[in-house]
Design a protein around this motif. Structure first.
Motif, PDB file in Angstrom:
ATOM      1  N   UNK A  45       0.840  -1.201   0.000  1.00 23.35           N
ATOM      2  CA  UNK A  45       0.000   0.000   0.000  1.00 23.35           C
ATOM      3  C   UNK A  45       0.877   1.254   0.000  1.00 23.35           C
ATOM      4  N   UNK A  46       0.449   2.221  -0.765  1.00 26.21           N
ATOM      5  CA  UNK A  46       1.196   3.479  -0.875  1.00 26.21           C
ATOM      6  C   UNK A  46       0.764   4.460   0.210  1.00 26.21           C
ATOM      7  N   UNK A  47       1.561   5.505   0.380  1.00 28.37           N
ATOM      8  CA  UNK A  47       1.173   6.572   1.303  1.00 28.37           C
ATOM      9  C   UNK A  47      -0.133   7.207   0.845  1.00 28.37           C
ATOM     10  N   UNK A  61       1.255  10.489   6.783  1.00 21.31           N
ATOM     11  CA  UNK A  61       1.472   9.041   6.654  1.00 21.31           C
ATOM     12  C   UNK A  61       2.961   8.745   6.597  1.00 21.31           C
ATOM     13  N   UNK A  62       3.699   9.526   5.837  1.00 19.09           N
ATOM     14  CA  UNK A  62       5.149   9.333   5.742  1.00 19.09           C
ATOM     15  C   UNK A  62       5.795   9.436   7.117  1.00 19.09           C
ATOM     16  N   UNK A  63       5.369  10.405   7.917  1.00 17.80           N
ATOM     17  CA  UNK A  63       5.905  10.553   9.274  1.00 17.80           C
ATOM     18  C   UNK A  63       5.575   9.335  10.129  1.00 17.80           C
ATOM     19  N   UNK A  64       4.335   8.838  10.028  1.00 14.95           N
ATOM     20  CA  UNK A  64       3.926   7.660  10.798  1.00 14.95           C
ATOM     21  C   UNK A  64       4.764   6.447  10.407  1.00 14.95           C
ATOM     22  N   UNK A  69       9.373   2.634  11.371  1.00 12.55           N
ATOM     23  CA  UNK A  69      10.690   2.149  10.930  1.00 12.55           C
ATOM     24  C   UNK A  69      11.740   2.495  11.978  1.00 12.55           C
ATOM     25  N   UNK A  70      11.726   3.742  12.427  1.00 11.28           N
ATOM     26  CA  UNK A  70      12.707   4.236  13.401  1.00 11.28           C
ATOM     27  C   UNK A  70      12.745   3.372  14.665  1.00 11.28           C
ATOM     28  N   UNK A  75       9.953  -2.694   8.324  1.00 17.49           N
ATOM     29  CA  UNK A  75      11.018  -2.409   7.364  1.00 17.49           C
ATOM     30  C   UNK A  75      10.377  -1.890   6.088  1.00 17.49           C
ATOM     31  N   UNK A  76      11.121  -1.076   5.392  1.00 18.19           N
ATOM     32  CA  UNK A  76      10.670  -0.559   4.109  1.00 18.19           C
ATOM     33  C   UNK A  76      11.741  -0.856   3.072  1.00 18.19           C
ATOM     34  N   UNK A  77      11.323  -1.472   1.975  1.00 21.23           N
ATOM     35  CA  UNK A  77      12.221  -1.737   0.855  1.00 21.23           C
ATOM     36  C   UNK A  77      11.560  -1.237  -0.413  1.00 21.23           C
TER      37      UNK A  77
END
Length: 115
Positions: A45-47, A61-64, A69-70, A75-77
């Motif tokens: 799913x995309x942002x 969404x990107x911040x969430x 991840x932080x 994980x994001x690939x």
């Protein structure tokens, strides 16, 4: 992703639920990622999809996602178009989340509620 067809369950382990570093909606997003990952182990799913789903901006969404991840929960690939550096899609996967003693979790008394 089609909400009409999304009928998988979400899992939010205690280590995520009680992690005070995460905002409530980040925890909910984690659950949505687990639901989207149930079939293949990966969430594509995309942002933009999550943005529409939760009625917030793609930046939110990107911040969430970045916080998840932080703190080691996902994980994001990226999958790139063949022979290019152009991103075709992002793939989110869930990390196995061990119990962490430094996270504020409710402790259960072993004698409580058992026979």
């Amino acid at each position: 992703m089609d909400r009409e067809k999304a009928n998988y369950y979400a899992i939010i382990p205690a280590s995520v639920r009680f992690d005070n570093r995460l905002k409530a909606n980040e925890k909910l997003l984690y659950g949505e990622i687990t639901a989207s990952s149930n079939k293949t182990g990966e969430c594509w799913a995309s942002n933009a999809y999550f943005s529409e789903l939760y009625e917030v901006s793609k930046v939110t969404i990107s911040n969430w996602v970045n916080n998840l991840i932080k703190y080691g929960y996902i994980n994001s690939n990226y999958v790139y178009r063949e022979n290019t550096k152009q991103i075709e899609k992002r793939v989110l996967t869930i990390n196995q989340v061990p119990h962490k003693e430094n996270i504020n979790t409710y402790k259960r008394n072993d004698l409580e509620g058992g026979e």
